[in-house]
Structures are given as structure tokens and as C-alpha cells.
Design a protein around this motif. Sequence first.
Motif: not given
Length: 190
Positions: A12-41
Motif C-alpha cells: 500500500r501507499v504510505n505503508r509501514h511494513a518497509d520501515k519495520v522490515a528495514h529495522w529488523v534487517e539492521r538488527a539481524l545484520k548487527e547480529r552477524g546474519h546475511t539478510v535478503t529483504v523480499v519486497d513484493p513491489l
Amino acid sequence: MAHIAVFIGSVRVNRHADKVAHWVERALKERGHTVTVVDPLEYDELLVMKRMFTSEKKPNEKWSVLRNSIISADGYVLVTPEYNHSYSGAIKNALDVFLEEYYFKPFSIISYSAGGFGGIRAAEHLRAVISELGGVSTPIALSISRVQELFSDDGSLKDSSYTSRLEKMLGEFEWYVAALKSARKKGVPY
């Protein structure tokens, strides 16, 4: 460490899922993981599923790269809004494109809503989908209430209390990632 795929569950326009996902992505990377973000857009094939990946005779390169990321992932984090007391159509459609790729792997759920319940109904409904996909839903889900108030425009977190909640969820998720990865190396039932 592990390879984790994080699914963005809204288009959706003005979605919040991308902000949440990128917050999680940063946290996972800080923990040493490789991350792929899957964005349907980013994938027409995830917006409206016409067929499963295995039915594609000549998938395009971008589509094949995504499938390889899904296959190589050791676990998945689903970020979904709650729409009308359930998960979004975008997350369901994105998940349904694949199947065997998910077998015997853990899924952690982060749900959110504009109201006070944090998308808990969406999380509970997704557990049934995860089971049918052959995955394992981890017990701790992170529910985010009033998501519109949680992130600033640049995507930074405003309420630090969510950091400890995310850390607890990720700690449990990592345990399942390691345990199931070890078990898959020994073989799977089918």
C-alpha cells in the motif's frame, strides 16, 4: 551465522511494513546474519501470483535470483500489517509463490496495526499458513501497536522499548534457525 529472508507484507501507499522490515534487517545484520529483504513491489510476480515458481518454464533472472535467496535462507521473518482482522493479501501472495523452499525452516512473525492490538490476529492466522507451507512458526511473535507513531520519517525507531522485545524474539528465532539447520543436515522425513 545464518541467511535470513525478511518479507515485507504490504504494498500500500504510505505503508509501514518497509520501515519495520528495514529495522529488523539492521538488527539481524548487527547480529552477524546475511539478510535478503523480499519486497513484493520489486517483483511483478509477487504482486499477483499467476503460477508458482516451479510452474515457470523460463523464469527471468531477477525471479531466479529471488528463488535462490528463498532456498538458501535458513529462516524467514514475516512483517505483516493487520487488515480486517487478518494478514495482508500481499504477504499471502508473496509466500504462496514458493512451497518446498520453506520446508523444515523457521518463521518468525512481526505484526503491526494502527490500533492497540498490534496485529495479533494477523500473526495468529499466519501460523496456519506457515504450517501448511511446511515451516515452523516460532512461539514469540512481535506485535507493534500504533505503528504510525513508532518510526520517524527517516525510519529510525522512536520507542526504544521495542528494541528489547525485538532482541528477545530474534534470540528465540536464532535458536530455531540453528536447531532446524542442524536437523536438516541429518535428513528430513521426505
